[in-house]
Design a protein around this motif. Structure first.
Motif, short mmCIF file in Angstrom:
data_model
loop_
_atom_site.label_atom_id
_atom_site.label_comp_id
_atom_site.label_asym_id
_atom_site.label_seq_id
_atom_site.Cartn_x
_atom_site.Cartn_y
_atom_site.Cartn_z
N GLN A 106 -16.43 11.02 11.47
CA GLN A 106 -17.22 10.97 12.71
C GLN A 106 -16.50 10.16 13.78
N LEU A 107 -15.85 9.07 13.39
CA LEU A 107 -15.10 8.27 14.36
C LEU A 107 -14.00 9.12 14.99
N ARG B 174 -13.97 12.40 15.31
CA ARG B 174 -14.63 13.38 16.19
C ARG B 174 -14.98 12.75 17.53
N LEU B 175 -15.57 11.56 17.48
CA LEU B 175 -16.03 10.90 18.70
C LEU B 175 -14.88 10.40 19.56
N ILE B 176 -13.79 9.97 18.95
CA ILE B 176 -12.61 9.60 19.74
C ILE B 176 -12.11 10.83 20.48
N GLN C 143 -13.89 13.37 21.44
CA GLN C 143 -14.85 13.71 22.48
C GLN C 143 -14.80 12.75 23.66
N HIS C 144 -14.70 11.46 23.37
CA HIS C 144 -14.80 10.44 24.41
C HIS C 144 -13.45 10.00 24.96
N SER D 102 -11.74 7.63 23.80
CA SER D 102 -11.80 6.17 23.78
C SER D 102 -12.27 5.67 22.42
N ILE D 103 -11.55 4.69 21.89
CA ILE D 103 -11.96 4.08 20.63
C ILE D 103 -13.23 3.27 20.84
N ALA E 29 -16.24 5.57 21.26
CA ALA E 29 -16.57 6.19 19.97
C ALA E 29 -17.30 5.17 19.09
N ALA F 119 -20.83 4.65 20.30
CA ALA F 119 -21.67 5.80 19.94
C ALA F 119 -22.12 5.73 18.48
N ALA G 249 -14.16 -0.49 14.97
CA ALA G 249 -13.62 0.85 15.21
C ALA G 249 -12.09 0.81 15.20
#
Length: 119
Positions: free
Chosen positions: A26-27, A29-31, A33-34, A36-37, A40, A43, A51
């Motif tokens: 998930q981390l 995926r979110l990096i 998307q965003h 940014s660590i 992410a 989120a 993170a």
């Protein structure tokens, strides 16, 4: 068992200190998307330090980094999921689908043997 059926949480443990599971997936995926660590991590409800620690752990376990980051400053920093990181995430998600789809009968059989709560 919830109304949507069981959830699979795949946890891969390798000889290196790396454990790759749903949180790190998930981390990533979110990096992606965003970009940014820190974003992410926010989120996911975790600190930037946590993170960043997870990113360092993943980067250190693979031949090439999964996340490429640049320091913040006047123009701001950022992070991208590398081609290797995208491949790792793609393979991880493929394993999740394989377990969910191919293992559906077994998951159902285990669920049928569980206690049922009172309505």
């Amino acid at each position: 068992m919830d109304r949507d059926g069981p959830r699979i949480k795949l946890r891969l443990e390798y000889d290196t200190p790396l454990v790759l599971g749903p949180g790190k997936a998930q981390l990533l995926r979110l990096i992606g998307q965003h970009g940014s660590i820190s974003a992410a991590g926010r989120a996911m409800g975790m600190s930037y330090k946590r993170a960043w620690s997870l990113v360092e752990e993943m980067n250190g376990a693979f031949a090439t980094p999964l996340v490429d980051s640049s320091r913040g400053g006047p123009g701001g920093g950022g992070a991208t999921v590398t081609a290797t990181g995208q491949a790792v995430l793609r393979h991880y998600e493929s394993l999740e689908r394989l377990l969910r789809d191919t293992g559906a009968a077994d998951l159902g059989a285990i669920g049928a043997l569980m206690k049922r709560g009172e309505p």
